[in-house]
Design a protein around this motif. Structure first.
Motif: not given
Length: 477
Positions: A113, A116, A120-121, A123-124, A128-129, A132-133, A447
């Motif tokens: 994770f 992400v 990935g903030r 993108r997801v 979900l970000h 992941a955190t 990114t």
């Protein structure tokens, strides 16, 4: 040049050097990962941009610290195989699976994770970000769980048997993992990680408040850090007290050395605040002490008897001077942290939290104190179990490989050179990031690069369906 230094001495020096360097990064990562999760959650909950700005600010520092922690930890396994091969052979059936669980659960969770969280903030999506955190924070905690279980088993072994080859084997995994000192060590270490991170964050916030008291990001950093000091420092002192009582039960010689009690006290032991250990005469010179206080702290009874090192065989006595001082450094810093937290609470009550330059200077001074306390505590723990690697069962001398001193010395010098070169660069970059104030619209990690993952492939990048080419900007040609 140093004829009296043996291969065992050098192996111990090498392990002490590398583990001392390594431990500060996981401790910082554990605390910072949780801090990032809190910031991300607050941003998601309130929608306030300042939390996202601070998240992006510390995310960059976390990425560097996490990488340095991974790199510095790799060499630990190298030493188990070279300098401590007998220890690895004897304890492998017990400790090997535990280390494997750490990799399979904690490291995979973190690594899975981390990308992400860092990139990935956009993108997801926000939720979900945030998930992941949370997973990265959970991974750092699980890593601490397994590593502390391993170390605690070495301090208070349980749930084991011996096979015909003289190896420790598992009879009860539950007893091995949740050995008698494990809960106390886990709580003590995790709280130490949170405090260490809080004081670093507080110091950075204070640094930028000294320059610009209107900086909203620095204000939030400093305020959150001081709340952590107020809440967690007393919890840590309580956890330390419980840990000490547990240590007295299972490793009494360690506590005797920490307290400086060469002699037994049948009618209540004094608390020696300061003094100079005199190992030759087996006494504490120039001792400043409080009567009965040691019995009160350790047994909650003013007149409870307390055994001293006069009840321990000299060959099994841990180095008193080292434990005596490192223990006081750790405890002293703990109370200094509490003092700073109370100071900030008074300033907050008087509405002076953001106009207190002397408080800021004190916070900056205390910024690295958590690392010092962790190192002092770790030295107290590890030196205190000497002369054993597995307490009461396997000595350090029995654990070492049959290896030439010159070989160990050479690798020690190599480690010192590489560590100071590599990690000096990493620390310089972290300090450089910290020296810049957080500001609105704080950028995260880039990114949009690299455009290609194909590296040196000469052919143009193909899109996923193979029906078009990508230009240099990633668009269709």
């Amino acid at each position: 040049m140093l004829p009296d230094i043996t291969a065992l001495d050098l192996a111990r020096m090498q392990f002490a050097f590398t583990v001392s360097f390594h431990i500060i990064f996981p401790v910082f990562s554990i605390g910072l990962a949780s801090y990032l999760a809190v910031l991300n959650g607050l941003h998601l909950l309130t929608g306030k941009a300042v939390y996202l700005d601070i998240f992006n600010y510390w995310k960059k520092i976390f990425a560097v610290a996490f990488g340095m922690g991974v790199v510095s930890g790799i060499v630990m396994s190298y030493q188990f195989g070279t300098n401590w091969s007998v220890f690895s052979d004897k304890t492998g059936p017990v400790l090997g699976p535990l280390m494997g669980y750490e990799v399979l659960s904690a490291f995979f969770l973190e690594a899975g994770f981390l990308g992400v969280m860092l990139f990935g903030r956009q993108r997801v999506g926000e939720k979900l970000h945030f998930f992941a955190t949370l997973m990265v924070a959970a991974g750092t905690f699980m890593s601490a769980f397994w590593i502390l279980s391993v170390n605690s088993w070495m301090q208070t072994p349980a749930g084991y048997g011996m096979n015909a080859e003289g190896q420790f084997i598992v009879e009860s995994w539950w007893a091995v993992i949740f050995n008698p000192s494990f809960p106390y060590r886990l709580v003590h270490m995790v709280l130490a990680a949170y405090l260490t991170t809080a004081f670093v964050v507080g110091a950075v916030g204070a640094l930028h408040l000294l320059k610009d008291r209107s900086n909203q990001g620095a204000r939030v950093m400093f305020s959150m850090a001081m709340w952590m000091a107020v809440v967690v420092a007393p919890l840590q002192i309580g956890a330390g007290d419980a840990h000490g009582i547990n240590t007295l039960e299972h490793q009494p010689a360690k506590v005797m050395a920490m307290e400086g009690h060469y002699d037994s006290h049948p009618d209540g032991a004094p608390l020696i605040l300061f003094g100079i250990p005199n190992p030759e005469e087996k006494r504490i010179d120039y001792a400043v002490q409080i009567p009965y206080a040691s019995s009160l702290i350790l047994k909650h009874d003013l007149t409870a008897p307390l055994a001293g090192l006069d009840t321990v065989d000299d060959a099994l006595e841990p180095p008193v001077a080292i434990l005596f001082w490192t223990f006081r450094v750790m405890v002293g810093i703990g109370f200094a942290m509490l003092g700073l937290g109370v100071w900030s609470l008074i300033a907050r009550y008087r509405r002076q939290l953001y106009s207190a330059p002397w408080l800021y200077r004190a916070a900056i001074l205390m910024g690295p104190s958590g690392f010092v306390a962790v190192l002092a505590g770790w030295i107290t723990t590890e030196v205190g179990r000497q002369p054993y690697t597995v307490y009461g069962l396997l000595t350090t001398a029995q654990s070492a490989s049959s290896i030439d001193a010159a070989a160990v010395g050479t690798s020690l010098v190599a480690f010192i050179v590489v560590y100071f070169t590599l990690f000096s660069a990493g620390l310089f970059y972290i300090f450089r990031l910290m020296s810049k104030p957080p500001h609105p619209g704080e950028p995260g990690l880039p990114t949009d690069e690299p455009v290609r993952a194909g590296g040196i492939m000469p052919a143009p990048a193909m899109d996923a369906e193979g029906d078009g080419l990508l230009n240099d900007q990633g668009g269709r040609a």
